[in-house]
Design a protein around this motif. Sequence first.
Motif, PDB file in Angstrom:
ATOM      1  N   SER A  44      54.208  44.677  24.445  1.00 12.44           N
ATOM      2  CA  SER A  44      54.908  43.402  24.243  1.00 12.44           C
ATOM      3  C   SER A  44      54.785  42.498  25.466  1.00 12.44           C
ATOM      4  O   SER A  44      54.797  41.279  25.339  1.00 12.44           O
ATOM      5  CB  SER A  44      56.382  43.652  23.916  1.00 12.44           C
ATOM      6  OG  SER A  44      57.073  44.197  25.031  1.00 12.44           O
ATOM      7  N   ILE A  45      54.658  43.066  26.657  1.00 11.64           N
ATOM      8  CA  ILE A  45      54.416  42.256  27.852  1.00 11.64           C
ATOM      9  C   ILE A  45      53.040  41.604  27.770  1.00 11.64           C
ATOM     10  O   ILE A  45      52.865  40.426  28.092  1.00 11.64           O
ATOM     11  CB  ILE A  45      54.537  43.121  29.126  1.00 11.64           C
ATOM     12  CG1 ILE A  45      55.983  43.584  29.321  1.00 11.64           C
ATOM     13  CG2 ILE A  45      54.052  42.351  30.360  1.00 11.64           C
ATOM     14  CD1 ILE A  45      56.167  44.502  30.507  1.00 11.64           C
ATOM     15  N   GLY A  46      52.054  42.370  27.317  1.00 12.04           N
ATOM     16  CA  GLY A  46      50.706  41.826  27.180  1.00 12.04           C
ATOM     17  C   GLY A  46      50.630  40.675  26.203  1.00 12.04           C
ATOM     18  O   GLY A  46      49.805  39.761  26.365  1.00 12.04           O
ATOM     19  N   LEU A  47      51.489  40.677  25.177  1.00 14.33           N
ATOM     20  CA  LEU A  47      51.487  39.596  24.199  1.00 14.33           C
ATOM     21  C   LEU A  47      51.809  38.246  24.825  1.00 14.33           C
ATOM     22  O   LEU A  47      51.436  37.199  24.296  1.00 14.33           O
ATOM     23  CB  LEU A  47      52.504  39.890  23.087  1.00 14.33           C
ATOM     24  CG  LEU A  47      52.239  41.095  22.179  1.00 14.33           C
ATOM     25  CD1 LEU A  47      53.386  41.265  21.203  1.00 14.33           C
ATOM     26  CD2 LEU A  47      50.928  40.948  21.434  1.00 14.33           C
ATOM     27  N   LEU A  48      52.530  38.254  25.949  1.00 16.01           N
ATOM     28  CA  LEU A  48      52.962  37.009  26.580  1.00 16.01           C
ATOM     29  C   LEU A  48      51.882  36.354  27.430  1.00 16.01           C
ATOM     30  O   LEU A  48      52.011  35.190  27.813  1.00 16.01           O
ATOM     31  CB  LEU A  48      54.198  37.278  27.452  1.00 16.01           C
ATOM     32  CG  LEU A  48      55.434  37.844  26.739  1.00 16.01           C
ATOM     33  CD1 LEU A  48      56.504  38.185  27.757  1.00 16.01           C
ATOM     34  CD2 LEU A  48      55.961  36.856  25.711  1.00 16.01           C
ATOM     35  N   LEU A  49      50.834  37.089  27.773  1.00 11.31           N
ATOM     36  CA  LEU A  49      49.810  36.568  28.681  1.00 11.31           C
ATOM     37  C   LEU A  49      49.028  35.427  28.033  1.00 11.31           C
ATOM     38  O   LEU A  49      48.534  35.562  26.915  1.00 11.31           O
ATOM     39  CB  LEU A  49      48.855  37.685  29.103  1.00 11.31           C
ATOM     40  CG  LEU A  49      49.492  38.895  29.807  1.00 11.31           C
ATOM     41  CD1 LEU A  49      48.430  39.929  30.151  1.00 11.31           C
ATOM     42  CD2 LEU A  49      50.239  38.462  31.058  1.00 11.31           C
TER      43      LEU A  49
END
Length: 545
Positions: free
Chosen positions: A283-288
């Motif tokens: 889910s952190i990667g989705l924000l990039l």
Amino acid sequence: MYAIQAPSGEVLEFFVLFAVILVGPIVFNRLGLPGLIGLVIGGFAIGAHGLGLIAAGNHTVPELGHLGLLYLMFVAGLELDLRVLKDYRRVAVAFGLIAFVIPFAGGLAIGFALGWSLPATFLLGALLSSHTLITYPAIREAGLSGNPAVASAVGATVLTDTIALVALAIVSGTQTGAGSPQVILAEIALGLVVLLVVGLLVLPRVVDAALRQWGSDRVARYLVIVVALLLMAMLAQVFGIEGIVGAFFAGLALNRLVPNKGPSMEQIEFFGAAVFIPVFLVSIGLLLDPSVMFTGHTLGLAALLCTAALGGKAIACALAGQLFKFSRIEMVAMFVLTIPQAAATLAVTLIGFEIGLFGTAVVNAVLVLILVSIVVSALITQRVVVRLMPAHVGSAALGANVLVVTPSAGPSDAAVRAATLIARPDGGHSNVLITRAASEPRPDSSVVRALEKRIFSHGFDGHVRTEIGGLSDAVRHAMIAHDASLVIVDDPTFDAAPGQLPLLVLDGDTTRVIADGDDGSNGVAAEIERRLARGGKPRRMPALR
């Protein structure tokens, strides 16, 4: 004939999500990189700014990711060695304050230098001072959770994140008109008191009663623990405190009830490692968003944030290490635990953006900080585990692994209670070994279930297994193998020569301690008597053999 349609909807989203969780770590491990980097990069690849397989408006994955974050903090509190933390509680508090103040000061310096408003500058300092225990699972799996430096860093986490989230509550409350700083502080202080009271007094008793009632049902046992986690997270949010603080308190509350090597912990670690924590990293990667992230202004700001956060944590670890006489590799272990930015950092950043204190450049600069901090900590963690592990292998605590050896009839209630009372103070676990002769029939499944229900009703959390052979042979094997820290023999007729491990023989209200004959034997007998006395009437302890 039905038209063939391209896959879409929730099934596609879950497919690509779990495909990343499966493949991402495998690919990056083969490249010699930590698997969690593969989860973050994989999240970007399937997100709205990558292949677009998971749309920008998707709420399922971020919400599951938030649950994974709560799970991560819960496990950190659950597996924290409370004996070590108690011995080093001053270190944890002092290090927590140092690890907050130095990055916070760096954030203030950046904000003032860039001409930001006082609330925005204050909020920037708060987000840089927090950290998330992303690398803790790797440290824990290496058997280093009991290391004083590691325990101090984990204990300091709740302090740094709580202070950062208190700062967030004060700024957001004053900016949105939700209340004065005094009212907000009073509400948060009340919330922390409620969390302490519920977490230390109420929740352990309620969960213990529930586990005694439904402990033999593994599904119900796991659900009781998850409900306790979510209850504490929800209770924290009621008082304006971020849920991760409540999750950490829940872990501390159940620390003694869920031994680190028991079946309940196996379930918790399985679901955490397989689902919840990986989803959080994805889910952190989705924000990039590279189009915004890799502009000159954003990268310049990100460089300042990385310097203040990582440099501030490095200075804090060095100061604490020198002050409390930690070795250099222990300082590095504290560093890799405290530099990852994710949980409170995201919360502070997103709320700062929502109330107009931060712009899109700040949000993306923080995402760069999160990515850099995770990558750096993951790379260094691998070396820390290799170098720190050999230096901290010692004898197990008395209650670390209690083995109850019993004849074919199964353990008595007294034996199970004794094992639980001895194991819990050390956060240990108990196992039951039922011996039977080769001529005896295999026990019926219904009899085994009834036996397990009776055993778990005493707060037991361990494995029950049977073995063909004599009771003396089973005890002798445990003594030789040293896979137990204490052996309890549930047979008053047992009489054997002292071995290399403490051995307790039960005979009604009387216990006989057969220990190694060295100078520590009397101490072992006194400690066993003290722990058994906590459960009710003290047992009579004849002199050592």
